[in-house]
Write an enzyme that holds these catalytic residues in place. Sequence first.
Site, mmCIF file in Angstrom:
data_model
loop_
_atom_site.group_PDB
_atom_site.id
_atom_site.type_symbol
_atom_site.label_atom_id
_atom_site.label_comp_id
_atom_site.label_asym_id
_atom_site.label_seq_id
_atom_site.Cartn_x
_atom_site.Cartn_y
_atom_site.Cartn_z
ATOM 1 N N THR A 199 -32.107 -42.775 118.900
ATOM 2 C CA THR A 199 -32.740 -42.539 119.809
ATOM 3 C C THR A 199 -32.109 -41.928 120.889
ATOM 4 O OG1 THR A 199 -34.398 -44.258 119.263
ATOM 5 C CG2 THR A 199 -34.438 -43.415 121.355
ATOM 6 N N SER A 221 -31.824 -43.882 112.104
ATOM 7 C CA SER A 221 -31.052 -44.580 111.342
ATOM 8 C C SER A 221 -31.980 -45.339 110.489
ATOM 9 C CB SER A 221 -30.192 -45.674 112.137
ATOM 10 O OG SER A 221 -30.997 -46.679 112.672
#
Length: 344
Positions: A16, A61
């Site tokens: 992010t 991820s």
Amino acid sequence: MGTNQQSILIIYTGGTIGMREDPKTKTLTPMNFKLIQEEIPELYKLGFYIESITFDPPIDSANMTPEIWIKLATTIKENYSHYDGFVILHGTDTMAYSASMLSYMLENLDKPVIMTGSQLPIGILRTDGKENIITAIQIAAAREGGKAIVPEVCIYFSSHLFRGNRTTKEDSQQFAAFTSHHYSKLAVAGVDIKYNYPMINYPKSKGILNINTAINDNVIVLKIFPGINRKYFELILALPELKGVILESYGSGNMPTFPWIFEAIRLATLSGIIFLNVSQCPGGKVKMGYYETSRELQEAGVVSGKDITVEAAVTKLMFLLGQELSVAQIKAYLSQNISGEIET
Ligand code: ASP
């Protein structure tokens, strides 16, 4: 590079912190590291020599793989002698898994490897990413008496530094995304960064960094729940090539005492499958043999995970299965602390 200037390598894997909203799909997607640099000009006021490597492509991820763990360990090894510390920018979803795996792969580590990321992208005004990245760099560069203060794989997030393999993501909304249920924080960053020296692992002897990158991913996590279906349970344990099972048990390591469960585990154990008993309870630990419901597991050869997290357990099993070890050796290492991941 000035002679007294600390040198830090930032490895940007995605997450992010470096994401932007895609105008078409309206979803967050990872961008290049350049974006982060543009948003934090303060990085260059820190007075450190900072270089960066961007993994191509940067990922969310959730898409982490063993191949990327190997790439991370290899990148650190290749650059080890050129930098005083490493900062890995990584998404929060699987950061605890990556930190755990790296803690096993990097043998004789004597420099900081600090992982961080953020809950809000760096381009958003209220981002938590700026503080996280700046403090992570300061911790990676921190030295005392010529030595790194935290020569471990850690996660720094929302003012707290944790040992990576003791960490769990517990919140997807709050800035304090991570916690460590069984191990004290290694540092707290307030006005000063206060290090918890007695809890930090310092290498006993000086060695050369060695990376063990062999991984065997023939591992599953099997969560026990009331009503678990016998047919599925038996089929899973009979999967071809299965090598290791993390049994997510209840409380202090308990399982139903139905004979078919033990029979399936006993048969799988006989075929060389390794079981590690990890509790679903975030607090407390596995104490096999404490209740009748776990005594038979012990007899079937299931190994107690003690106070290990699921993240540290899955990666430890994949790591040990990848090394050239016998089943007995793997079981022995599973009950030992190899990288600070369980109580001693
Ligand atoms: N899905 C994101 C990731 O793990 C979440 C984050 O970065 O916080 O890459």
